[in-house]
Design a protein around this motif. Structure first.
Motif, PDB file in Angstrom:
ATOM      1  N   MET A  33      -5.982   2.017   5.874  1.00 35.31           N
ATOM      2  CA  MET A  33      -5.659   0.888   4.721  1.00 35.31           C
ATOM      3  C   MET A  33      -4.243   0.744   4.515  1.00 35.31           C
ATOM      4  SD  MET A  33      -6.500  -1.175   2.819  1.00 35.31           S
ATOM      5  CE  MET A  33      -8.360  -1.326   2.255  1.00 35.31           C
ATOM      6  N   ARG A  34      -3.687   2.207   4.402  1.00 32.26           N
ATOM      7  CA  ARG A  34      -2.324   2.466   4.243  1.00 32.26           C
ATOM      8  C   ARG A  34      -1.506   1.366   4.952  1.00 32.26           C
ATOM      9  NH1 ARG A  34       2.133   4.049   5.628  1.00 32.26           N
ATOM     10  NH2 ARG A  34       3.895   4.998   4.311  1.00 32.26           N
ATOM     11  N   ASP A  35      -1.556   1.751   6.260  1.00 27.87           N
ATOM     12  CA  ASP A  35      -0.950   1.071   7.319  1.00 27.87           C
ATOM     13  C   ASP A  35      -0.970  -0.548   7.335  1.00 27.87           C
ATOM     14  OD1 ASP A  35      -0.024   3.211   8.307  1.00 27.87           O
ATOM     15  OD2 ASP A  35      -1.335   3.381  10.003  1.00 27.87           O
ATOM     16  N   MET A  36      -2.040  -1.156   6.838  1.00 28.53           N
ATOM     17  CA  MET A  36      -2.501  -2.599   6.726  1.00 28.53           C
ATOM     18  C   MET A  36      -1.683  -2.966   5.596  1.00 28.53           C
ATOM     19  SD  MET A  36      -6.431  -3.339   7.564  1.00 28.53           S
ATOM     20  CE  MET A  36      -6.632  -4.007   6.136  1.00 28.53           C
ATOM     21  N   VAL A  37      -1.666  -2.115   4.415  1.00 29.38           N
ATOM     22  CA  VAL A  37      -0.838  -2.780   3.298  1.00 29.38           C
ATOM     23  C   VAL A  37       0.583  -2.725   3.581  1.00 29.38           C
ATOM     24  CG1 VAL A  37      -0.466  -2.169   0.810  1.00 29.38           C
ATOM     25  CG2 VAL A  37      -2.618  -1.985   1.604  1.00 29.38           C
ATOM     26  N   GLU A  38       1.232  -1.667   4.378  1.00 28.79           N
ATOM     27  CA  GLU A  38       2.519  -1.463   4.624  1.00 28.79           C
ATOM     28  C   GLU A  38       2.961  -2.613   5.503  1.00 28.79           C
ATOM     29  OE1 GLU A  38       6.295   1.386   5.632  1.00 28.79           O
ATOM     30  OE2 GLU A  38       4.343   2.155   6.109  1.00 28.79           O
ATOM     31  N   GLN A  39       2.054  -3.059   6.585  1.00 23.63           N
ATOM     32  CA  GLN A  39       2.174  -3.992   7.595  1.00 23.63           C
ATOM     33  C   GLN A  39       2.417  -5.270   6.982  1.00 23.63           C
ATOM     34  OE1 GLN A  39       3.433  -4.145  10.677  1.00 23.63           O
ATOM     35  NE2 GLN A  39       3.326  -1.722  10.538  1.00 23.63           N
ATOM     36  N   THR A  40       1.643  -5.539   5.775  1.00 26.12           N
ATOM     37  CA  THR A  40       1.404  -6.969   4.997  1.00 26.12           C
ATOM     38  C   THR A  40       2.884  -6.930   4.416  1.00 26.12           C
ATOM     39  OG1 THR A  40      -0.752  -7.026   4.842  1.00 26.12           O
ATOM     40  CG2 THR A  40       0.370  -8.293   3.167  1.00 26.12           C
ATOM     41  N   VAL A  41       3.308  -6.011   3.609  1.00 25.46           N
ATOM     42  CA  VAL A  41       4.378  -6.029   2.521  1.00 25.46           C
ATOM     43  C   VAL A  41       5.692  -6.092   3.608  1.00 25.46           C
ATOM     44  CG1 VAL A  41       6.095  -4.340   1.351  1.00 25.46           C
ATOM     45  CG2 VAL A  41       3.564  -4.441   1.062  1.00 25.46           C
ATOM     46  N   LYS A  42       5.758  -5.482   4.713  1.00 22.61           N
ATOM     47  CA  LYS A  42       7.045  -5.496   5.766  1.00 22.61           C
ATOM     48  C   LYS A  42       6.927  -7.134   6.379  1.00 22.61           C
ATOM     49  CE  LYS A  42       8.398  -3.910  10.310  1.00 22.61           C
ATOM     50  NZ  LYS A  42       8.122  -2.950  11.341  1.00 22.61           N
ATOM     51  N   GLY A  43       5.801  -7.593   6.607  1.00 24.97           N
ATOM     52  CA  GLY A  43       5.686  -9.129   7.192  1.00 24.97           C
ATOM     53  C   GLY A  43       6.432  -9.800   5.940  1.00 24.97           C
ATOM     54  N   ILE A  44       6.141  -9.754   4.818  1.00 29.07           N
ATOM     55  CA  ILE A  44       6.405 -10.728   3.779  1.00 29.07           C
ATOM     56  C   ILE A  44       7.981 -10.442   3.636  1.00 29.07           C
ATOM     57  CG2 ILE A  44       6.371 -11.401   1.195  1.00 29.07           C
ATOM     58  CD1 ILE A  44       3.214 -10.478   1.466  1.00 29.07           C
ATOM     59  N   CYS A  45       8.391  -9.266   3.468  1.00 29.23           N
ATOM     60  CA  CYS A  45       9.813  -9.072   3.275  1.00 29.23           C
ATOM     61  C   CYS A  45      10.426  -9.714   4.345  1.00 29.23           C
ATOM     62  CB  CYS A  45      10.093  -7.345   3.088  1.00 29.23           C
ATOM     63  SG  CYS A  45       9.358  -6.857   1.624  1.00 29.23           S
ATOM     64  N   GLU A  46       9.988  -9.362   5.695  1.00 27.43           N
ATOM     65  CA  GLU A  46      10.880 -10.037   6.806  1.00 27.43           C
ATOM     66  C   GLU A  46      10.988 -11.603   6.802  1.00 27.43           C
ATOM     67  OE1 GLU A  46       8.844  -8.155  10.284  1.00 27.43           O
ATOM     68  OE2 GLU A  46       9.906  -6.352  10.164  1.00 27.43           O
ATOM     69  N   ALA A  47       9.802 -12.014   6.366  1.00 25.40           N
ATOM     70  CA  ALA A  47       9.870 -13.607   6.358  1.00 25.40           C
ATOM     71  C   ALA A  47      10.765 -14.019   5.377  1.00 25.40           C
ATOM     72  CB  ALA A  47       8.426 -14.062   6.082  1.00 25.40           C
ATOM     73  N   TYR A  48      10.963 -13.247   4.336  1.00 22.33           N
ATOM     74  CA  TYR A  48      11.936 -13.869   3.105  1.00 22.33           C
ATOM     75  C   TYR A  48      13.101 -13.135   3.147  1.00 22.33           C
ATOM     76  CZ  TYR A  48       8.045 -16.563   1.734  1.00 22.33           C
ATOM     77  OH  TYR A  48       6.824 -17.450   1.550  1.00 22.33           O
ATOM     78  N   GLY A  49      13.493 -12.234   4.006  1.00 26.57           N
ATOM     79  CA  GLY A  49      14.916 -11.589   4.000  1.00 26.57           C
ATOM     80  C   GLY A  49      14.965 -10.721   2.952  1.00 26.57           C
TER      81      GLY A  49
END
Length: 122
Positions: free
Chosen positions: A1-17
């Motif tokens: 679960m931890r890794d999934m949450v972090e991947q989601t946060v990372k993806g959103i941040c990367e998409a919006y700089g």
């Protein structure tokens, strides 16, 4: 679960700089009733309310800190019903609309007393 949450946060941040700091706090473990304790409680409850008054609640994803107890010693979490939804009793205990049916409290007490008596006999 931890890794999934972090991947989601990372993806959103990367998409919006954007950048992020990630600190995941672990909470309580899942509540898993011990079969032995659950069977003992069920037998005692049937003596108090009868077979038709006892039923299993389906598995659910609610959070509950009762697991802190069962991480140390086997136990059994159970729900005490009371009142009908049509009378405003259709909400679970963590809902702001939860309402206690005072008539259910002596029944719950009787189940606990019966369980203690049954365990003392064994």
């Amino acid at each position: 679960m931890r890794d999934m949450v972090e991947q989601t946060v990372k993806g959103i941040c990367e998409a919006y700089g954007a950048t992020y700091d990630f600190d995941f706090m672990y909470g309580y473990s899942s509540v898993v009733n011990s079969t032995v304790e659950m069977d003992a409680l069920r037998q005692s409850a049937v003596k108090v309310v009868g077979e038709k008054g006892v039923f299993e609640v389906p598995d659910m994803m609610g959070g509950e800190d009762f697991s802190a107890y069962t991480d140390v010693k086997p136990g059994c979490f159970f729900a005490l019903g009371g009142g009908e939804a049509k009378d405003g009793y259709g909400h679970i205990n963590h809902s702001p609309e939860f309402k206690v049916d005072d008539n259910s409290l002596p029944v719950g007490t009787a189940v606990f007393v019966q369980l203690i008596k049954d365990l003392m006999i064994d």
